[in-house]
Enzyme design. Structure first.
Site, PDB file in Angstrom:
ATOM      1  N   HIS A  93       0.864  -1.189   0.000  1.00 20.17           N
ATOM      2  CA  HIS A  93       0.000   0.000   0.000  1.00 20.17           C
ATOM      3  C   HIS A  93       0.902   1.241   0.000  1.00 20.17           C
ATOM      4  O   HIS A  93       2.075   1.169   0.400  1.00 20.17           O
ATOM      5  CB  HIS A  93      -0.908  -0.002   1.221  1.00 20.17           C
ATOM      6  N   GLU A  95       1.176   3.818   1.871  1.00 19.56           N
ATOM      7  CA  GLU A  95       1.804   4.193   3.142  1.00 19.56           C
ATOM      8  C   GLU A  95       3.005   3.299   3.457  1.00 19.56           C
ATOM      9  O   GLU A  95       4.059   3.774   3.901  1.00 19.56           O
ATOM     10  CB  GLU A  95       0.798   4.075   4.295  1.00 19.56           C
ATOM     11  N   CYS A 123      -5.791   1.655   6.050  1.00 22.99           N
ATOM     12  CA  CYS A 123      -6.406   0.399   6.478  1.00 22.99           C
ATOM     13  C   CYS A 123      -5.762  -0.026   7.800  1.00 22.99           C
ATOM     14  O   CYS A 123      -4.856   0.635   8.311  1.00 22.99           O
ATOM     15  CB  CYS A 123      -6.207  -0.669   5.412  1.00 22.99           C
ATOM     16  N   CYS A 126      -1.906  -0.645   7.559  1.00 25.37           N
ATOM     17  CA  CYS A 126      -1.120   0.589   7.461  1.00 25.37           C
ATOM     18  C   CYS A 126      -1.206   1.404   8.754  1.00 25.37           C
ATOM     19  O   CYS A 126      -0.218   2.013   9.183  1.00 25.37           O
ATOM     20  CB  CYS A 126      -1.588   1.408   6.272  1.00 25.37           C
TER      21      CYS A 126
HETATM   22 ZN    ZN Z   1      -3.277   0.095   3.793  1.00 22.55          ZN
END
Ligand code: ZN
Length: 255
Positions: A93, A95, A123, A126
């Site tokens: 992801h 991040e 999420c 993260c």
């Molecule tokens: Zn994430």
């Protein structure tokens, strides 16, 4: 206005008396913003640029940037964009990509003098990584009502059982970030409609006994429904986006 250093912009004072420029050719120096809100918008615009990179790669358009707070003002330390599909990595992801770059650059797994900007609410994976990194602040744009772990589905930043070192801000430039997601998913739905129509047409031709050329048979296979492990959006990733209940920026200090 953003000032790119590229090693050709020595540190100097601008007309307003502020020090700009950076001795590090990898850094982008930002003019000192007048307010924190202005600084957050500058940071989020950089994250939106990263989201466009994700879109160009065929990924869900989410981007992130990490700014380090220095005596010369905020400097871009690392960037990242969503790329789990292209890298075959479910953790890639935006991040996480930016966090890994920043930690490697500083040779430190904790980033207490940094702010991370991301165009979509983090999420759970993260959010925990950001808490582990002890970031000073996390700023996100659009809320994610399906997988958001910063207030939408759950709020790991506010859980009193976890360590808190991170200030959370939500809703900064939420609309342009959301528009990017809406456009992406609208294009995906349109593409899926085309592929569905092509499948129906090919099946009808086969049922009518029409001769299907080799090239057409290849197209038929290409238009076949993807198996679950070939899904173009990874499991657990956002598949749609809906407007957040409150588009106004929400600031919250660590408890
Ligand atoms: Zn994430």
């Amino acid at each position: 206005m953003l000032l790119r250093c590229n090693g050709r912009m020595p540190r100097r004072r601008n007309a307003a008396g502020r020090t700009i420029g950076c001795p590090d050719p990898d850094h982008i120096a930002l003019p000192m913003p007048d307010t924190l809100a202005t600084a957050d918008e500058l940071g989020m615009r950089l994250a939106l640029d990263q989201a466009l990179n994700a879109q160009l790669a065929g990924e869900v358009p989410v981007g992130a940037v990490i700014l380090q707070h220095t005596a010369q003002g905020p400097q871009v330390l690392a960037t990242g964009y969503n790329r789990p599909i292209t890298t075959h990595d479910p953790t890639a992801h935006a991040e996480i990509v930016a966090l890994r770059h920043a930690a490697q650059l500083l040779q430190n797994y904790r980033l207490p003098d940094c702010t991370l900007y991301v165009t979509l609410e983090p999420c759970a994976m993260c959010a925990m990584a950001l808490l582990h990194a002890r970031l000073k602040r996390v700023v996100f744009a659009a809320a994610d009502p399906k997988t958001g772990a910063a207030g939408s589905v759950l709020d790991l930043f506010a859980d009193p059982r976890l360590n808190h070192h991170t200030t959370l801000v939500g809703g900064v430039l939420a609309e342009p970030a959301a528009a990017l997601l809406r456009q992406f998913f609208a294009e995906r739905r349109a593409q899926q409609r085309i592929e569905r129509a092509e499948r129906v047409e090919h099946v009808e031709r086969v049922e009518r006994g029409e001769h299907v050329e080799r090239a057409d048979r290849g197209a038929l296979r290409a238009a076949a429904p993807p198996s679950p492990d070939q899904a173009t959006i990874p499991v657990g990733e956002t598949t749609e986006w809906h407007a957040p209940a409150s588009p106004d920026p929400q600031h919250r200090e660590p408890q």
